[in-house]
Design an enzyme around this catalytic site. Structure first.
Site, PDB file in Angstrom:
ATOM      1  N   ARG A 147       0.858  -1.179   0.000  1.00  0.00           N
ATOM      2  CA  ARG A 147       0.000   0.000   0.000  1.00  0.00           C
ATOM      3  C   ARG A 147       0.898   1.234   0.000  1.00  0.00           C
ATOM      4  O   ARG A 147       1.858   1.300   0.776  1.00  0.00           O
ATOM      5  CB  ARG A 147      -0.890  -0.012   1.247  1.00  0.00           C
ATOM      6  CG  ARG A 147      -1.936   1.065   1.247  1.00  0.00           C
ATOM      7  CD  ARG A 147      -2.754   1.040   2.521  1.00  0.00           C
ATOM      8  NE  ARG A 147      -2.198   1.936   3.528  1.00  0.00           N
ATOM      9  CZ  ARG A 147      -2.875   2.396   4.582  1.00  0.00           C
ATOM     10  NH1 ARG A 147      -4.129   2.024   4.774  1.00  0.00           N
ATOM     11  NH2 ARG A 147      -2.313   3.202   5.446  1.00  0.00           N
ATOM     12  N   TYR A 159      -2.735  11.130   8.338  1.00  0.00           N
ATOM     13  CA  TYR A 159      -2.839   9.824   8.961  1.00  0.00           C
ATOM     14  C   TYR A 159      -2.331   8.751   7.992  1.00  0.00           C
ATOM     15  O   TYR A 159      -2.662   8.770   6.812  1.00  0.00           O
ATOM     16  CB  TYR A 159      -4.295   9.546   9.312  1.00  0.00           C
ATOM     17  CG  TYR A 159      -4.516   8.199   9.915  1.00  0.00           C
ATOM     18  CD1 TYR A 159      -4.040   7.914  11.187  1.00  0.00           C
ATOM     19  CD2 TYR A 159      -5.188   7.206   9.217  1.00  0.00           C
ATOM     20  CE1 TYR A 159      -4.236   6.686  11.750  1.00  0.00           C
ATOM     21  CE2 TYR A 159      -5.390   5.962   9.776  1.00  0.00           C
ATOM     22  CZ  TYR A 159      -4.908   5.709  11.045  1.00  0.00           C
ATOM     23  OH  TYR A 159      -5.102   4.477  11.599  1.00  0.00           O
ATOM     24  N   ASP A 220      -5.185   3.815  -0.012  1.00  0.00           N
ATOM     25  CA  ASP A 220      -6.353   4.040   0.843  1.00  0.00           C
ATOM     26  C   ASP A 220      -6.740   5.521   0.788  1.00  0.00           C
ATOM     27  O   ASP A 220      -5.963   6.379   1.221  1.00  0.00           O
ATOM     28  CB  ASP A 220      -5.992   3.635   2.283  1.00  0.00           C
ATOM     29  CG  ASP A 220      -7.203   3.595   3.206  1.00  0.00           C
ATOM     30  OD1 ASP A 220      -8.276   4.074   2.791  1.00  0.00           O
ATOM     31  OD2 ASP A 220      -7.059   3.078   4.333  1.00  0.00           O
ATOM     32  N   HIS A 222      -9.214   6.733   2.450  1.00  0.00           N
ATOM     33  CA  HIS A 222      -9.688   7.001   3.805  1.00  0.00           C
ATOM     34  C   HIS A 222     -10.897   7.933   3.851  1.00  0.00           C
ATOM     35  O   HIS A 222     -10.935   8.889   4.636  1.00  0.00           O
ATOM     36  CB  HIS A 222      -8.552   7.527   4.696  1.00  0.00           C
ATOM     37  CG  HIS A 222      -8.513   6.834   6.016  1.00  0.00           C
ATOM     38  ND1 HIS A 222      -9.095   7.358   7.136  1.00  0.00           N
ATOM     39  CD2 HIS A 222      -8.006   5.645   6.381  1.00  0.00           C
ATOM     40  CE1 HIS A 222      -8.927   6.519   8.133  1.00  0.00           C
ATOM     41  NE2 HIS A 222      -8.276   5.470   7.705  1.00  0.00           N
ATOM     42  N   GLU A 246      -8.978   2.051  -2.029  1.00  0.00           N
ATOM     43  CA  GLU A 246      -9.818   1.737  -0.865  1.00  0.00           C
ATOM     44  C   GLU A 246     -10.547   2.977  -0.352  1.00  0.00           C
ATOM     45  O   GLU A 246      -9.975   4.076  -0.340  1.00  0.00           O
ATOM     46  CB  GLU A 246      -8.889   1.192   0.224  1.00  0.00           C
ATOM     47  CG  GLU A 246      -9.548   0.962   1.555  1.00  0.00           C
ATOM     48  CD  GLU A 246      -8.529   0.576   2.613  1.00  0.00           C
ATOM     49  OE1 GLU A 246      -7.381   0.217   2.256  1.00  0.00           O
ATOM     50  OE2 GLU A 246      -8.872   0.654   3.789  1.00  0.00           O
ATOM     51  N   GLU A 272     -14.264  -1.263   5.725  1.00  0.00           N
ATOM     52  CA  GLU A 272     -13.621  -1.570   7.015  1.00  0.00           C
ATOM     53  C   GLU A 272     -14.462  -1.096   8.199  1.00  0.00           C
ATOM     54  O   GLU A 272     -14.297  -1.599   9.294  1.00  0.00           O
ATOM     55  CB  GLU A 272     -12.201  -0.991   7.086  1.00  0.00           C
ATOM     56  CG  GLU A 272     -12.138   0.523   7.110  1.00  0.00           C
ATOM     57  CD  GLU A 272     -10.711   1.060   7.151  1.00  0.00           C
ATOM     58  OE1 GLU A 272      -9.854   0.520   6.442  1.00  0.00           O
ATOM     59  OE2 GLU A 272     -10.467   2.021   7.900  1.00  0.00           O
ATOM     60  N   ARG A 293     -13.861  -5.155   2.436  1.00  0.00           N
ATOM     61  CA  ARG A 293     -12.846  -4.774   3.432  1.00  0.00           C
ATOM     62  C   ARG A 293     -13.289  -5.061   4.865  1.00  0.00           C
ATOM     63  O   ARG A 293     -12.667  -4.600   5.813  1.00  0.00           O
ATOM     64  CB  ARG A 293     -12.544  -3.267   3.303  1.00  0.00           C
ATOM     65  CG  ARG A 293     -11.673  -2.922   2.125  1.00  0.00           C
ATOM     66  CD  ARG A 293     -10.218  -3.290   2.340  1.00  0.00           C
ATOM     67  NE  ARG A 293      -9.559  -2.434   3.300  1.00  0.00           N
ATOM     68  CZ  ARG A 293      -8.544  -2.817   4.071  1.00  0.00           C
ATOM     69  NH1 ARG A 293      -8.101  -4.058   4.047  1.00  0.00           N
ATOM     70  NH2 ARG A 293      -7.983  -1.968   4.898  1.00  0.00           N
ATOM     71  N   GLU A 349      -4.739  -7.601   4.453  1.00  0.00           N
ATOM     72  CA  GLU A 349      -3.891  -6.531   4.998  1.00  0.00           C
ATOM     73  C   GLU A 349      -3.145  -7.086   6.216  1.00  0.00           C
ATOM     74  O   GLU A 349      -3.736  -7.757   7.055  1.00  0.00           O
ATOM     75  CB  GLU A 349      -4.765  -5.347   5.418  1.00  0.00           C
ATOM     76  CG  GLU A 349      -3.987  -4.181   5.996  1.00  0.00           C
ATOM     77  CD  GLU A 349      -4.910  -3.026   6.410  1.00  0.00           C
ATOM     78  OE1 GLU A 349      -6.105  -3.271   6.650  1.00  0.00           O
ATOM     79  OE2 GLU A 349      -4.423  -1.886   6.481  1.00  0.00           O
ATOM     80  N   TRP A 412     -11.761  11.936   7.552  1.00  0.00           N
ATOM     81  CA  TRP A 412     -10.299  11.765   7.621  1.00  0.00           C
ATOM     82  C   TRP A 412      -9.874  10.363   7.204  1.00  0.00           C
ATOM     83  O   TRP A 412     -10.550   9.460   7.177  1.00  0.00           O
ATOM     84  CB  TRP A 412      -9.771  12.056   9.022  1.00  0.00           C
ATOM     85  CG  TRP A 412     -10.230  11.081  10.037  1.00  0.00           C
ATOM     86  CD1 TRP A 412     -11.410  11.077  10.704  1.00  0.00           C
ATOM     87  CD2 TRP A 412      -9.544   9.916  10.469  1.00  0.00           C
ATOM     88  NE1 TRP A 412     -11.501   9.999  11.525  1.00  0.00           N
ATOM     89  CE2 TRP A 412     -10.365   9.266  11.407  1.00  0.00           C
ATOM     90  CE3 TRP A 412      -8.294   9.361  10.151  1.00  0.00           C
ATOM     91  CZ2 TRP A 412      -9.997   8.077  12.038  1.00  0.00           C
ATOM     92  CZ3 TRP A 412      -7.921   8.191  10.781  1.00  0.00           C
ATOM     93  CH2 TRP A 412      -8.773   7.554  11.709  1.00  0.00           C
TER      94      TRP A 412
END
Ligand code: CS2
Ligand code: MG
Length: 412
Positions: A147, A159, A220, A222, A246, A272, A293, A349, A412
C-alpha cells in the site's frame, strides 16, 4: 459443553485491546477480539454488563444459535459496539469448537483453498525518497504487495504516513503500532483534497518507474473524497494499475459508488467500518465494489463474515479483510482462517503488531514468502497470557481527525 466462565480482558500493551475469554465445564477456553479503536470501553461494558450474564450456563457448541440469539434478542441490531461484542462471542465459540475437535478453524470451514494468504503492508513517506525506502523495507520483510501512502506538499500531517506522525508526536514514529494516539484529546491533522488529487498520480508514476510494473500496489483514500473527486482519482490512477483503491468515499451514501464506477476501471475496495452483510448487500449485488474490506471483529464474527463472502462469490467479489494493528492477534487469526478456507480470497492486509502485543498474545501463524498462514493449532491458534496482559492497563486513546485550512471538520 457448558460455558462456565466469561471474562472481559482490556489490555494496552502497544495499544488498547478488548478480548473475551470463555471457559467451558470441559476445560476448553476460547478467545474473541472485541477491539473498537478509540471506543474500547463501550464494547467492554456491552460485553460485561449485557452479554456475559447471558452466556454463563449456555451451550458452547451452539454457535449459529448463540449468534442469532444475541443479534435478534437485543432488539437493537447492528452498530459497531453491538457487532464487535457479538463478534467476540462468535470467535471464542469457534475457538472452542476447534479445540474440542482437535482441528484448526480453517479445517472446520472446509479446509484450505490455497497454500497461504497474500498480504500487503503499509509503505509510506512524506517525500519520495522516504517512500522508496519504506517500499524497499517492506520488500525485504517479504511483502509481495504494498500500500502506498504519501505526504502532500503543503499539508503538515496525514494519517497513515509514519514519518509525519514522528514529526507530530515529537520524534516518536508511533503510526505503525499506535494509530489511536494515547491522550485526552484526538490529534488534529490538516487536509486539502485538491492538493492531494494533484499530487498522488505523480507519486504512483514515480513508484512504478522505480519498482516496475509487476508489484501489486494499493492505496487508501480514507473516506476523504466526494463521489466526483473519487471518480477523478480512480481515472487518474488507471495508468499505474492499482490492485485496489480503498474507501474512496465514505460510502454512507452507497449510490455514490455508481458514479465512481461509471468513470473508472480502478478496482474498488470498501467496508472496514461496515458491520453486517446488509452494509455490503447492494454494493455487491450491483457489482459496485471488487473487494470486501470487512473485518471479522467488526462484522459480527466468523459466522457472518463467511456468509458475506459466500454471497460475494456469486458476483466474483473477493475478500480484502481489514488488518491494521487495532485488529488484535485474535481477530487477525480468525480472519486468516476464513481467508484460507474461502474460494474467493483476494488479499489480506497485514501490519505487524508491536513486541509487547506479541508477548501478551502468543500466536502460531506463519509469514513466509509473502504468505500468511494461521498455523495448525486447534481452534484459532492464539493464547492470551493473562499475567502479561495485566501489566498493561487501559489508556485512553483517540484516532486523529481532520480540519480544512478554513477550520471546517473534514472526513479523515
Ligand atoms: C486503515 C486503518 O488499515 C487501514 O486501511 O484505514 O488504519 C484504520 O484507519 C484504523 O484501523 C482505524 O481504526
Ligand atoms: Mg483503510
Amino acid at each position: 459443553m457448558i460455558i462456565e466462565k466469561a471474562e472481559v480482558i482490556v489490555t494496552s500493551p502497544d495499544r488498547n485491546f478488548v478480548t473475551l475469554k470463555l471457559t467451558t465445564d470441559e476445560g476448553h477456553t476460547g478467545l474473541g477480539d472485541a477491539t473498537l479503536n478509540g471506543r474500547e470501553l463501550a464494547v467492554a461494558t456491552y460485553l460485561s454488563e449485557h452479554i456475559v450474564p447471558l452466556l454463563v450456563g449456555s451451550d458452547a457448541s451452539r454457535i449459529e444459535d448463540t449468534w442469532q440469539f444475541l443479534y435478534r434478542s437485543s432488539y437493537w441490531r447492528r452498530g459497531p459496539v453491538t457487532m464487535a461484542s457479538i463478534a467476540a462471542v462468535d470467535m471464542a465459540l469457534w475457538d472452542i469448537k476447534g479445540k474440542a475437535a482437535g482441528m484448526p478453524l480453517y479445517q472446520l470451514l472446509g479446509g484450505a483453498s490455497r497454500r497461504g494468504l497474500t498480504a500487503y503492508g503499509h509503505a509510506s513517506g512524506k517525500e519520495l525518497p522516504e517512500l522508496f525506502d519504506s517500499v524497499r523495507e517492506h520488500l525485504d520483510e517479504g511483502y509481495r504487495a504494498i500500500r502506498i501512502q504519501s505526504g502532500v506538499p503543503g499539508l503538515k500531517a496525514i494519517y497513515g504516513i509514519a514519518s509525519q506522525s514522528a514529526d507530530t508526536f515529537g520524534g516518536e514514529a508511533r503510526y505503525d503500532h499506535e494509530p489511536a494516539r494515547r491522550g485526552e484529546k484526538p490529534v488534529e491533522e490538516d487536509w486539502d483534497t485538491r492538493a492531494y488529487l494533484k499530487h498522488l498520480p505523480g507519486v504512483f508514476e514515480a513508484v512504478r518507474n522505480e519498482f516496475g510494473p509487476d508489484i501489486p500496489l494499493l492505496h487508501d483514500g480514507h473516506h476523504r473524497m466526494t463521489p466526483i473527486q473519487a471518480a477523478k482519482l480512480g481515472k487518474s490512477l488507471e495508468p499505474y494499475d492499482l490492485f485496489w483503491l480503498e474507501d474512496c468515499t465514505p460510502a454512507e451514501n452507497q449510490e455514490a459508488l455508481k458514479l465512481v464506477r461509471q468513470h473508472t476501471t480502478t478496482p474498488l475496495a470498501i467496508g472496514e467500518i461496515f458491520n453486517t452483510v446488509w452494509d455490503f448487500k447492494d454494493l455487491i449485488r450491483d457489482q459496485l465494489i471488487d473487494y470486501v474490506r470487512g473485518a471479522v471483529t467488526h462484522m459480527g464474527g466468523v459466522t457472518p463474515l463467511k456468509k458475506t463472502m459466500d454471497y460475494a462469490a456469486l458476483y466474483q467479489v473477493k475478500s480484502g479483510f481489514h488488518g491494521p494493528t487495532d485488529i488484535s492477534p485474535v481477530g487477525m487469526a480468525a480472519q486468516m482462517h476464513v481467508g484460507l478456507a474461502i474460494h474467493n480470497f483476494g488479499m489480506q492486509e497485514y501490519m505487524r503488531h508491536g513486541a509487547k502485543t506479541d508477548e501478551v498474545f502468543r500466536q502460531s501463524f506463519t509469514w513466509t514468502d509473502g504468505l500468511l498462514h494461521p498455523g495448525d493449532q486447534p481452534g484459532l491458534g492464539v493464547e492470551l497470557d493473562q499475567d502479561e496482559a495485566g501489566k498493561y492497563p487501559y489508556e485512553r486513546a483517540y484516532l486523529p481527525y481532520n480540519r480544512l485550512a478554513d477550520g471546517t471538520v473534514h472526513d479523515w
